[in-house]
Design an enzyme around this catalytic site. Structure first.
Site, short mmCIF file in Angstrom:
data_model
loop_
_atom_site.label_atom_id
_atom_site.label_comp_id
_atom_site.label_asym_id
_atom_site.label_seq_id
_atom_site.Cartn_x
_atom_site.Cartn_y
_atom_site.Cartn_z
N CYS A 1 0.70 -1.37 -0.27
CA CYS A 1 0.05 -0.05 0.33
C CYS A 1 0.85 1.50 0.34
CB CYS A 1 -0.70 0.11 1.16
SG CYS A 1 -1.85 -1.31 1.73
N ARG B 1 4.03 -0.31 -4.98
CA ARG B 1 3.39 -1.00 -3.28
C ARG B 1 2.26 -1.41 -3.54
NH1 ARG B 1 7.09 2.19 0.32
NH2 ARG B 1 5.30 1.43 2.32
N TRP C 1 -2.62 -2.58 -1.87
CA TRP C 1 -2.61 -3.89 -1.51
C TRP C 1 -3.32 -4.48 -0.66
CZ3 TRP C 1 -1.06 -8.34 1.36
CH2 TRP C 1 -0.39 -9.48 0.80
N ASN D 1 -1.09 2.35 5.83
CA ASN D 1 -0.61 1.73 5.55
C ASN D 1 -1.01 -0.03 6.43
OD1 ASN D 1 0.99 -0.63 4.45
ND2 ASN D 1 2.90 1.30 3.95
N GLY D 2 -0.69 -1.17 6.08
CA GLY D 2 -0.57 -2.07 7.51
C GLY D 2 -1.19 -3.25 7.53
N GLU E 1 15.40 -19.99 -6.80
CA GLU E 1 15.67 -18.25 -7.05
C GLU E 1 14.53 -18.13 -9.14
OE1 GLU E 1 15.07 -15.19 -6.89
OE2 GLU E 1 15.49 -14.31 -8.71
N LYS F 1 11.24 -17.03 -10.04
CA LYS F 1 10.56 -16.42 -11.43
C LYS F 1 9.82 -16.49 -12.01
CE LYS F 1 12.47 -13.05 -9.64
NZ LYS F 1 12.87 -12.58 -8.77
N GLU G 1 6.33 -16.38 -10.25
CA GLU G 1 5.71 -15.12 -9.97
C GLU G 1 5.55 -14.07 -11.32
OE1 GLU G 1 9.87 -13.36 -8.52
OE2 GLU G 1 7.95 -11.86 -7.58
N HIS H 1 14.09 -38.29 -2.91
CA HIS H 1 13.90 -38.42 -2.90
C HIS H 1 12.61 -37.83 -1.84
CE1 HIS H 1 17.49 -39.80 0.31
NE2 HIS H 1 18.45 -38.46 -1.29
N LYS I 1 5.56 -4.71 -4.41
CA LYS I 1 7.15 -4.85 -4.30
C LYS I 1 7.83 -4.29 -3.33
CE LYS I 1 11.23 -4.59 -6.97
NZ LYS I 1 11.40 -5.55 -7.05
#
Ligand code: F6R
Length: 604
Positions: free
Chosen positions: A2, A27, A74, A98-99, A476, A480, A483, A499, A599
């Protein structure tokens, strides 16, 4: 997570608020909204989805005034529709937040005589202030009283009907900066939102709240004492990052990597002495352990660093996911060095881990891209990566710069502990100095990887395998892909597959094997054969020597330039980034702003 911005001034604010929101869109982009006092009356416009939706609504029905607050969301509590979009109104009060207000259910019950319009946690804040105003409190008292009731994390901006010259704001757990203008005052989630408006910023401290008027600001601490906070001059407001001729920010940022890695290196490696060049206060000689804490991609950089620190410097390293670290009550020693790795420097869990270690008396460093961030300000030592603004939500250039800086830090540790000879030190420094050129060469594989991505994009699921310092690059690569393309993918240590997860391999399952020609090459290739013989479709990422030894074992092969083992994980990263990017482009997803993501993750 946010973004919020506010202006109290003497000219119309809506256009500037929306411009500020665009800078904060990284954000969150579930919905956005703006509220103003138009001749003293609260008015707002809100829209589901990205800010262009809000602009379209404002074009049809403009609202404006000389004081206003705005928000890009967000979603945490409540679906991302227009009703749940900020600013939220209650009676005379408009609020952006925000929060997460953790005790919102209890407050809702206490205020059950009021009508709640949204499913959000935020709405209780507007109701509380309005309730206190109704009981006869002055705005400043109503705001301060409401803050005392709220538990959780917040950054607020709040305006009140009829009070055209006052914006109220507060911070606890979520970042908030004030901007001091000429006859105007501003508030914003970060410097990015404000640098176009002013270069004089004040970072509020935990628990601070403030009242802004066009010509003044007064800051209070959590106990309502008047306090002074330093004004920081931010040099030259950066222009909004542009995509240039690139189709996406992510592509541009991947292509910037030879330059950004080079910039990181200038901070940490002395090219003339072929040695590390560290801030004096960073002394590795006496420490007993390095603790690296981060989230997501940044955490994978930390995992690679564990190999480096342990192999080169002989220092024990713990790497942990920030959201788990403090809750498992880790055993800490005052001789440890804590390193938070974070592009934004604001990630809530990483910041909490940093504070946890600081409180325990552990020396803290923050390896960040944003040097005005909370982590950079709170850590004992702030270490920049200098990658420049990263706009694509999926981290690329920040990751390779984090790796570069961590590699240089491990070299510094090795040197100060006498774990490497002078020749070895020069050899490792030279390997790092050559990295930008090798990354540039790796980027030339772009077209080839784009062609491979066409088939790959038809997959439902994929595996990424590696050994040693390539394991975190496998993680990674999988992250990538997930997402930005929404294809399910998992990274595994190549030896671990049998395994359990190997049960998932069937005809055509794509497996990306990261196998540079190093001492683990043959073992990785054995693992490749185990999955190939079960029908997996193999994309082998190796180097020139590796390619010579594998013949036609793989269905596809990506041949990276030969690199020193030390920096090989940085070079492999380029292949997995390009593969994820082109797969997502083939699938037509929103590469720079993938669904459900933001982000900067400033909530737990
Ligand atoms: C993935 C990604 C995230 C971030 C994570 C930490 O591409 O970007 O996993 O790495 O949210 O963010 P920072 O580095 O800002 O702490």
């Amino acid at each position: 997570m946010c973004g919020i911005i506010g202006i109290v001034g003497h000219t119309d604010v809506t256009e500037r608020l929306v411009d500020g929101l665009k800078r904060l869109e990284y954000r969150g982009y579930d919905s956005s909204g703006v509220a103003v006092l138009d001749n003293g009356t609260l008015k707002r416009q809100r829209a589901e989805g990205k800010i262009k939706g809000l602009e379209a609504k404002l074009e049809k029905e403009h609202v404006d005034g000389q004081i206003g607050i705005a928000h890009t969301r967000w979603a945490t509590h409540g679906v991302p529709n227009e009703t749940n979009s900020h600013p939220h109104f209650s009676g005379r009060v408009g609020v952006v937040h925000n929060g997460i207000i953790e005790n919102f259910l209890g407050i809702r019950e206490e205020l059950s005589h009021r009508t709640f319009e949204t499913e959000t946690d935020t709405e209780v804040a507007a109701h509380l202030v309005d309730e206190y105003l109704g009981q006869g409190d002055k705005p400043i008292d109503a705001f301060s009283k409401a803050l005392k009731k709220l538990k959780g994390a917040y950054a607020f901006g709040l305006i009140i009907d009829g009070h055209t010259d006052q914006v109220f704001c507060a911070r606890a757990g979520s970042p908030l900066a004030l901007g001091v203008g000429d006859g105007e005052m501003y508030l914003g989630s970060d410097a990015m939102a404000l640098t176009q408006l002013t270069s004089n910023l004040i970072y509020l401290e935990e628990g601070d709240w403030a009242v802004l008027t066009p010509t003044s600001y007064q800051i209070y601490d959590r106990d309502d004492n008047k306090v002074e906070r330093e004004v920081t001059i931010i040099a030259g407001g950066p222009a909004m990052a542009e995509k240039g001729n690139y189709r996406h920010f992510m592509l541009k940022e991947m292509y910037e990597q030879p330059e950004t890695i080079g910039r990181t290196l200038t901070n940490y490696i002395d090219e003339y002495r072929l040695a590390s060049d560290m801030p004096a206060e960073l002394d590795f000689s006496e420490i007993d352990r390095v603790i690296i804490i981060a989230c997501g991609t940044a955490c994978y950089a930390g995992m690679v660093a564990k190999y480096w620190f342990e192999q080169i410097a002989g220092v024990a390293v713990d790497v942990d996911i920030a959201s788990e670290f403090r809750y498992r009550k880790p055993v800490l020693s005052p001789k440890s060095l804590f390193i938070a790795v974070s592009q934004s420097g604001e990630t809530a869990d990483t910041l909490a881990a940093l504070r946890y270690c600081k409180e325990a008396g552990v020396k803290t460093a923050a390896l960040v891209n944003v040097m005005t961030s909370t982590m950079a300000r709170e850590a004992d030592i702030a270490l920049p990566i200098n990658a420049g603004p990263e706009i694509g939500v999926a981290s690329t250039k920040a990751f390779t710069s984090q790796l570069t800086a961590l590699a240089a830090l491990s070299l510094a540790a090795a040197t100060s502990r006498g774990a490497v000879s002078e020749d070895e030190q020069h050899d490792l420094a030279t390997a790092l100095i050559k990295t930008p050129r090798l990354v540039k060469q790796a980027l030339r594989l772009d077209d080839e990887i784009e062609a491979m991505a066409f088939e790959f994009s038809k997959s439902k699921s994929a595996f990424y395998l590696g050994r040693g310092s390539q394991v975190p690059i496998a993680f990674e690569g999988a992250l990538k892909l997930k997402e930005i393309s929404y294809i399910h993918a998992e990274g595994y240590a190549a030896g671990e597959l049998k395994h359990g997860p190997i049960a998932l391999i069937e005809d055509g399952t794509p497996v990306i094997v990261l196998a540079p020609y190093d001492e683990l090459f043959e073992k990785t290739i054995s693992n490749l054969q185990e999955v190939a013989s079960r029908g997996a479709y193999i994309i082998l990422v190796t180097d020139e020597n590796g390619a010579k030894h594998t013949g036609d074992m793989a269905d596809e092969i990506i041949v990276l330039p030969t690199a020193h083992d030390f920096v090989a994980p940085i070079i492999s990263t380029i292949a997995v980034q390009l593969l994820a990017y082109h797969t997502a482009v083939h699938l037509g997803t929103d590469v720079d702003q993938p669904r459900n993501l933001a982000k900067s993750v400033t909530v737990e």
